[in-house]
Design an enzyme around this catalytic site. Structure first.
Site, PDB file in Angstrom:
ATOM      1  N   LYS A  53       0.844  -1.200   0.000  1.00  0.00           N
ATOM      2  CA  LYS A  53       0.000   0.000   0.000  1.00  0.00           C
ATOM      3  C   LYS A  53       0.881   1.252   0.000  1.00  0.00           C
ATOM      4  CE  LYS A  53      -3.709  -2.489   2.288  1.00  0.00           C
ATOM      5  NZ  LYS A  53      -4.441  -2.854   3.499  1.00  0.00           N
ATOM      6  N   GLN A  97      -4.671  -1.609   9.793  1.00  0.00           N
ATOM      7  CA  GLN A  97      -4.570  -2.920   9.141  1.00  0.00           C
ATOM      8  C   GLN A  97      -5.156  -4.024  10.021  1.00  0.00           C
ATOM      9  OE1 GLN A  97      -3.598  -3.356   6.015  1.00  0.00           O
ATOM     10  NE2 GLN A  97      -3.610  -5.582   6.005  1.00  0.00           N
ATOM     11  N   ASP A 120     -10.874   2.609   4.019  1.00  0.00           N
ATOM     12  CA  ASP A 120     -11.210   1.186   3.876  1.00  0.00           C
ATOM     13  C   ASP A 120     -12.687   1.007   3.524  1.00  0.00           C
ATOM     14  OD1 ASP A 120      -9.214  -0.782   4.172  1.00  0.00           O
ATOM     15  OD2 ASP A 120      -9.061  -0.399   6.328  1.00  0.00           O
TER      16      ASP A 120
HETATM   17  N1  GUN Z   1      -6.509  -6.891   6.039  1.00  0.00           N
HETATM   18  C1  GUN Z   1      -6.725  -7.598   4.916  1.00  0.00           C
HETATM   19  N2  GUN Z   1      -7.324  -6.821   3.978  1.00  0.00           N
HETATM   20  C2  GUN Z   1      -7.492  -5.603   4.544  1.00  0.00           C
HETATM   21  C3  GUN Z   1      -8.042  -4.381   4.081  1.00  0.00           C
HETATM   22  O1  GUN Z   1      -8.520  -4.257   2.950  1.00  0.00           O
HETATM   23  N3  GUN Z   1      -8.014  -3.344   4.955  1.00  0.00           N
HETATM   24  C4  GUN Z   1      -7.514  -3.462   6.214  1.00  0.00           C
HETATM   25  N4  GUN Z   1      -7.547  -2.381   7.014  1.00  0.00           N
HETATM   26  N5  GUN Z   1      -6.997  -4.577   6.675  1.00  0.00           N
HETATM   27  C5  GUN Z   1      -6.976  -5.644   5.846  1.00  0.00           C
END
Ligand code: GUN
Length: 287
Positions: A53, A97, A120
């Site tokens: 990311k 996350q 998100d």
């Molecule tokens: N863990 C796995 N996929 C995601 C996501 O799209 N966002 C977040 N915050 N955590 C994750």
């Protein structure tokens, strides 16, 4: 039949190109968009996702800041951090996350993020908007990626029988809502661990979205000839030579499907592109 590949890496790169121009224009007008990513603990896969990311932010010209909290930290440390980030006018997007270590309440952390900074798209306000038919706000990233990839095929989706395998709040549930939206107009079934006859449900479906996180759970011969398969699973399995990533759908399904996403290089890169789009939207006060 051999399925045509829905190339998430290539699609994501095109979307990122457009976002790069937007980020540049925003920086010229004032400052670059700013995403803050918070990671708690040392889950190896989460660290890889967060790094990906941040790399995407660098490619596009989005400022990214990362907070690493140790797994031994107190939930109140995370709550205080999110509270400060909510108040910080120099922060456009906040992502915590998942998964969080034991002892942290993910749902309550999600609910305390300012919905305008919830890149998100997991806050109940943003999820609830989907139910009301508002789909121009901060949509959850993987479900948006799934819809983009389906639409990219150019196939008619209206009236098609779509099966979503998995009912998570992050992927399955919101994907089902987006598929049923006016404009997409699929007829949606949600299956889960208590569903009976998953094979029969799959064989009856024109579209399968697999989001269970179990390697190869959907067998090749469960896929109807000509179906579109979107494989959200990213599972690391051990091999003789080390390890590799595989999806929730057996690779051989591509002999029956008309279109199929690869793993890796499918939904993963498109999910990141959708996160970048949400960050630009949040920075542009479009939400
Ligand atoms: N863990 C796995 N996929 C995601 C996501 O799209 N966002 C977040 N915050 N955590 C994750």
């Amino acid at each position: 039949m051999t399925a045509q590949v829905i190339d998430g890496k290539a699609m994501g790169a095109i979307i990122e190109k457009g976002l790069t121009d937007e980020a540049k224009a925003m920086e010229k007008r004032g400052r670059a968009p700013h995403l803050v990513v918070v990671i708690v603990g040392d889950d190896a896969a989460s660290h890889v996702y967060v790094r990906n990311k941040q790399r995407a932010c660098e490619r596009i010209g989005i400022k990214s800041t990362r907070y690493d909290l140790p797994s031994t930290s107190n939930p109140s440390d995370l709550i205080d951090l999110v509270d400060n980030l909510n108040k910080d006018v120099g922060v456009d997007g906040i992502l915590v996350q998942s998964p969080l270590p034991a002892g942290f309440d993910e749902i309550s952390i999600t609910e305390m993020i300012d919905p305008k900074k919830d890149v998100d798209g997991f806050h109940p306000v943003n999820l609830g908007r989907i139910v009301t038919g508002k789909v121009d706000g901060l949509l959850p990233c993987t479900p948006s990626a799934v819809i983009h990839m389906l639409e990219s095929t150019g196939e008619r989706l209206a009236g098609k029988k779509a099966l979503v395998v998995g009912r998570s709040r992050i992927v399955g549930m919101p994907t089902a809502l987006l598929l049923a939206q006016k404009g997409v107009d699929a007829t949606v079934t949600i299956s889960h661990s208590r569903s009976s006859d998953l094979q029969g449900l799959c064989l009856d479906s024109d579209i399968i979205v697999a989001a269970v996180g179990r390697p190869g759970m959907i067998k090749s011969d469960w896929v109807k000839s000509g179906a579109i398969v979107i494989d959200v699973g990213i599972n690391r399995i051990e091999t003789e030579g080390g390890s590799k990533l595989v999806g929730d759908v057996e690779k051989g399904a591509s002999d029956r499907a008309s279109w199929m996403t690869p793993v890796p290089g499918g939904v993963g890169p498109m999910t990141i592109a959708m996160l970048m789009r949400n960050t630009i939207r949040a920075a542009g006060d479009e939400v």
